[in-house]
Design a protein around this motif. Structure first.
Motif, mmCIF file in Angstrom:
data_model
loop_
_atom_site.group_PDB
_atom_site.id
_atom_site.type_symbol
_atom_site.label_atom_id
_atom_site.label_comp_id
_atom_site.label_asym_id
_atom_site.label_seq_id
_atom_site.Cartn_x
_atom_site.Cartn_y
_atom_site.Cartn_z
ATOM 1 N N HIS A 193 146.688 37.129 141.859
ATOM 2 C CA HIS A 193 146.916 36.116 142.902
ATOM 3 C C HIS A 193 145.757 35.100 142.910
ATOM 4 C CE1 HIS A 193 148.220 35.102 147.220
ATOM 5 N NE2 HIS A 193 147.053 34.483 147.095
ATOM 6 N N CYS A 201 149.382 34.610 151.785
ATOM 7 C CA CYS A 201 148.220 33.862 151.307
ATOM 8 C C CYS A 201 147.542 33.203 152.498
ATOM 9 C CB CYS A 201 148.684 32.813 150.300
ATOM 10 S SG CYS A 201 147.353 31.770 149.669
ATOM 11 N N LEU A 202 146.209 33.223 152.528
ATOM 12 C CA LEU A 202 145.470 32.605 153.639
ATOM 13 C C LEU A 202 145.759 31.107 153.741
ATOM 14 C CD1 LEU A 202 141.962 34.317 153.295
ATOM 15 C CD2 LEU A 202 143.770 34.873 154.921
ATOM 16 N N HIS A 231 145.367 30.963 141.799
ATOM 17 C CA HIS A 231 144.785 29.854 142.570
ATOM 18 C C HIS A 231 143.904 28.973 141.683
ATOM 19 C CE1 HIS A 231 145.965 30.321 146.735
ATOM 20 N NE2 HIS A 231 145.603 31.583 146.790
ATOM 21 N N GLN A 262 140.614 27.139 147.465
ATOM 22 C CA GLN A 262 141.079 27.342 148.845
ATOM 23 C C GLN A 262 140.063 26.866 149.878
ATOM 24 O OE1 GLN A 262 142.247 31.668 148.170
ATOM 25 N NE2 GLN A 262 143.735 31.027 149.704
HETATM 26 ZN ZN LIG Z 1 146.168 32.944 148.171
#
Ligand SMILES: [Zn+2]
Length: 171
Positions: A131, A89-90, A135, A48
Motif C-alpha cells: 500500500h 487510507c488516511l 503511494h 501523503q
Molecule cells: Zn494510504
C-alpha cells in the motif's frame, strides 16, 4: 505535518528517489512518524504529507512506538501468492474496499543509517508495504478497487472532491 486528502495532486504524483540519507531525510521521517502516530495509521508515505520523496513509515502495531519502522527507497523485488482484504487510507477518509495483493513480498530498502535492508514480509506487513509503496508511485487504493467497490465509494469520493473545492474557494 498535515496529512493530505484526496484529490490533492501530490497523491497521484510519483515520488523521487532519495539520493542520500541525510539530516533532512531523518527530520522528515521523524515528523512523519508523529503524523502517523497521531492518526493511528499503520503506514504513511512521503507524498501523503507533501514530501515528494520515496520515504515510508510503518507501524503495524499502532499505539506502540516499538513497532515504528522507516524505509528509504523501498522496492518490491519479489512477490508470492495472493491475498484479498479490506483496505482504507488516511488520505481517503470513509473510503474502503477489497484489494487483492501479493500474500508475501521481498522488499529492498535503505534504513535511516543509510544501510541496505532486505525484508521478507507476509500477512498485514506485506499488505501495508505494498500500500505504501503504491503511494510512492502515485497509486491510490481506489485504482485497485473492483468496479463494485468503486461504485460503492463514489459518493464518499465526490464528498472529498467537493470539500477540496470548497477549501480552495476559501483561500
Ligand atoms: Zn494510504
Amino acid at each position: 505535518m498535515k496529512i493530505l486528502k484526496y484529490p490533492h495532486p501530490m497523491l497521484t504524483t510519483p515520488a523521487d528517489r532519495i539520493e542520500a540519507v541525510d539530516d533532512d531525510v531523518r527530520a522528515a521521517a521523524e515528523e512523519m512518524l508523529i503524523a502517523m502516530a497521531e492518526a493511528r495509521g499503520l503506514g504513511l508515505a512521503g507524498p501523503q504529507v507533501g514530501y515528494g520523496k520515496r520515504l515510508i513509515c510503518i507501524n503495524i502495531t499502532p499505539g506502540s512506538p516499538d513497532g515504528e519502522r522507516v524505509y528509504v527507497n523501498p522496492e518490491i523485488v519479489g512477490r508470492e501468492g495472493e491475498a484479498t482484504a479490506e483496505e482504507g487510507c488516511l488520505s481517503l477518509p470513509h473510503v474502503n474496499g477489497k484489494i487483492t495483493r501479493a500474500a508475501k513480498v521481498t522488499v529492498h530498502a535503505t534504513d535511516l543509517k543509510g544501510e541496505a535492508v532486505t525484508l521478507h514480509a507476509d500477512t498485514l506487513l506485506a499488505r501495508v508495504l505494498q500500500h505504501e509503496i503504491d503511494h510512492l508511485d502515485g497509486v491510490l487504493i481506489t485504482q485497485r478497487f473492483s468496479a463494485i467497490d468503486k461504485a460503492a465509494n463514489a459518493r464518499s469520493l465526490r464528498a472529498l472532491e467537493k470539500a477540496a473545492k470548497e477549501a480552495a474557494g476559501r483561500r
